[in-house]
Design a protein around this motif. Structure first.
Motif, mmCIF file in Angstrom:
data_model
loop_
_atom_site.group_PDB
_atom_site.id
_atom_site.type_symbol
_atom_site.label_atom_id
_atom_site.label_comp_id
_atom_site.label_asym_id
_atom_site.label_seq_id
_atom_site.Cartn_x
_atom_site.Cartn_y
_atom_site.Cartn_z
ATOM 1 N N VAL A 139 0.851 -1.190 0.000
ATOM 2 C CA VAL A 139 0.000 0.000 0.000
ATOM 3 C C VAL A 139 0.887 1.241 0.000
ATOM 4 O O VAL A 139 1.897 1.299 0.714
ATOM 5 N N ASN A 154 -2.222 -13.169 6.502
ATOM 6 C CA ASN A 154 -2.774 -13.067 5.158
ATOM 7 C C ASN A 154 -4.233 -13.512 5.135
ATOM 8 O O ASN A 154 -4.595 -14.504 5.775
ATOM 9 N N ASP A 155 -5.039 -12.767 4.401
ATOM 10 C CA ASP A 155 -6.455 -13.095 4.269
ATOM 11 C C ASP A 155 -6.677 -13.715 2.894
ATOM 12 O O ASP A 155 -6.685 -13.023 1.876
ATOM 13 N N SER A 184 5.708 -3.056 -6.291
ATOM 14 C CA SER A 184 5.327 -4.465 -6.415
ATOM 15 C C SER A 184 6.566 -5.325 -6.600
ATOM 16 O O SER A 184 7.593 -4.853 -7.117
ATOM 17 N N GLU A 206 -6.688 -13.672 -5.576
ATOM 18 C CA GLU A 206 -6.297 -12.434 -4.912
ATOM 19 C C GLU A 206 -6.417 -12.563 -3.394
ATOM 20 O O GLU A 206 -7.328 -13.232 -2.893
ATOM 21 N N PHE A 207 -5.496 -11.947 -2.681
ATOM 22 C CA PHE A 207 -5.515 -11.973 -1.218
ATOM 23 C C PHE A 207 -4.978 -10.652 -0.684
ATOM 24 O O PHE A 207 -4.406 -9.842 -1.439
ATOM 25 N N THR A 208 -5.196 -10.423 0.594
ATOM 26 C CA THR A 208 -4.672 -9.214 1.229
ATOM 27 C C THR A 208 -3.692 -9.611 2.334
ATOM 28 O O THR A 208 -3.760 -10.700 2.902
ATOM 29 N N VAL A 209 -2.773 -8.685 2.622
ATOM 30 C CA VAL A 209 -1.704 -8.926 3.591
ATOM 31 C C VAL A 209 -1.864 -7.929 4.736
ATOM 32 O O VAL A 209 -2.082 -6.736 4.507
ATOM 33 N N HIS A 210 -1.740 -8.428 5.966
ATOM 34 C CA HIS A 210 -1.922 -7.616 7.166
ATOM 35 C C HIS A 210 -0.704 -7.789 8.069
ATOM 36 O O HIS A 210 0.020 -8.777 7.972
ATOM 37 N N VAL A 216 -4.990 -3.287 5.994
ATOM 38 C CA VAL A 216 -4.345 -3.922 4.841
ATOM 39 C C VAL A 216 -3.049 -3.177 4.524
ATOM 40 O O VAL A 216 -3.053 -1.963 4.329
ATOM 41 N N HIS A 219 -1.464 -5.944 -1.144
ATOM 42 C CA HIS A 219 -2.370 -6.776 -1.925
ATOM 43 C C HIS A 219 -1.543 -7.804 -2.690
ATOM 44 O O HIS A 219 -0.453 -7.487 -3.181
#
Length: 234
Positions: A139, A154-155, A184, A206-210, A216, A219
């Protein structure tokens, strides 16, 4: 200073201090890089973050007349620690910037005492083959980049009793050691619990990273599923 390589500390309980309780509580769970020459705890003279003498002369007199506290713990560069905190709790990080701006200058340190922190060596590349190849985009609003050896939450769309179920993974970037906000990079991922993803993943997933919070921080898009049992059947 020749810093202790590849070692960090994990904050395990709320540290004492002059900051409000809610601010100090936000340190818990964070991993912070050591800023000292060896990994064992040291004893230091310490000042309160709000009541410290503002000049070096004042600090010298405070030490001479024993107006300091002495604590045993681990040194962490204050500016770096506040930057790391900002990714998890921006409000708490702003409290430090507003109420203790001197800590944002080079050469300022936090001492996290032995009772609230423990050594946590930084992770190295796992010996087993990776589970995934993915493209990860940080992000743009983050205050710092992320390096290989990152192990975020990770979601991947898993749910348990209606709540998001994160699947932690070790991440190694392929074309660089560190990715900056907004950039990226291709990365290899090793799941800590790969069985949770059995038969679910395919290229383009696709997934999101925390990073220890619902915020978030990146991505991701799966490029290739390298562990065969994780590949979706259709």
């Amino acid at each position: 200073m020749n810093l202790c390589d590849n070692v960090s500390i994990l904050i395990t309980s709320t540290p004492p201090g002059e900051a409000p309780l809610w601010v100090r509580q936000t340190w818990v769970g964070l991993s912070l890089p050591l800023a000292q020459t060896c990994s064992h705890a040291h004893t230091h003279h310490t000042f309160g973050v709000l009541t410290r003498p503002r000049t070096r002369v004042g600090q010298w007199f405070a030490r001479m007349f024993r107006r300091t506290a002495r604590g045993s713990g681990y040194l962490v560069e204050a500016q770096a620690a506040i930057h790391l905190l900002a990714d998890v709790d921006p409000v708490a990080a702003n409290w430090w910037r507003e109420h203790a701006p001197h800590l944002m200058q080079p050469g300022q340190y936090f001492l996290f005492q032995v009772g609230v922190a423990q050594l946590a060596p930084r992770r190295t590349r796992p010996p087993s083959p990776p589970d995934l190849l993915a493209d990860i985009t940080l992000v743009s609003g983050l205050v710092r980049g992320r390096r290989s050896g990152w192990r975020p939450n990770n979601d991947f769309g898993l749910k348990h009793l209606g709540h998001t179920m994160f699947n932690d993974a070790h991440i190694e970037f392929l074309d660089c050691q560190e990715v900056q906000p907004g950039q990226s990079a291709r990365a290899e991922l090793w799941f800590l619990a790969p069985d949770l993803q059995a038969g679910r993943l395919r290229p383009g997933f696709e997934f999101t990273v925390h990073d220890g919070s619902p915020i978030v921080v990146a991505h991701g898009v799966v490029i290739s599923v390298l562990r065969q049992e994780l590949l979706a059947s259709n």
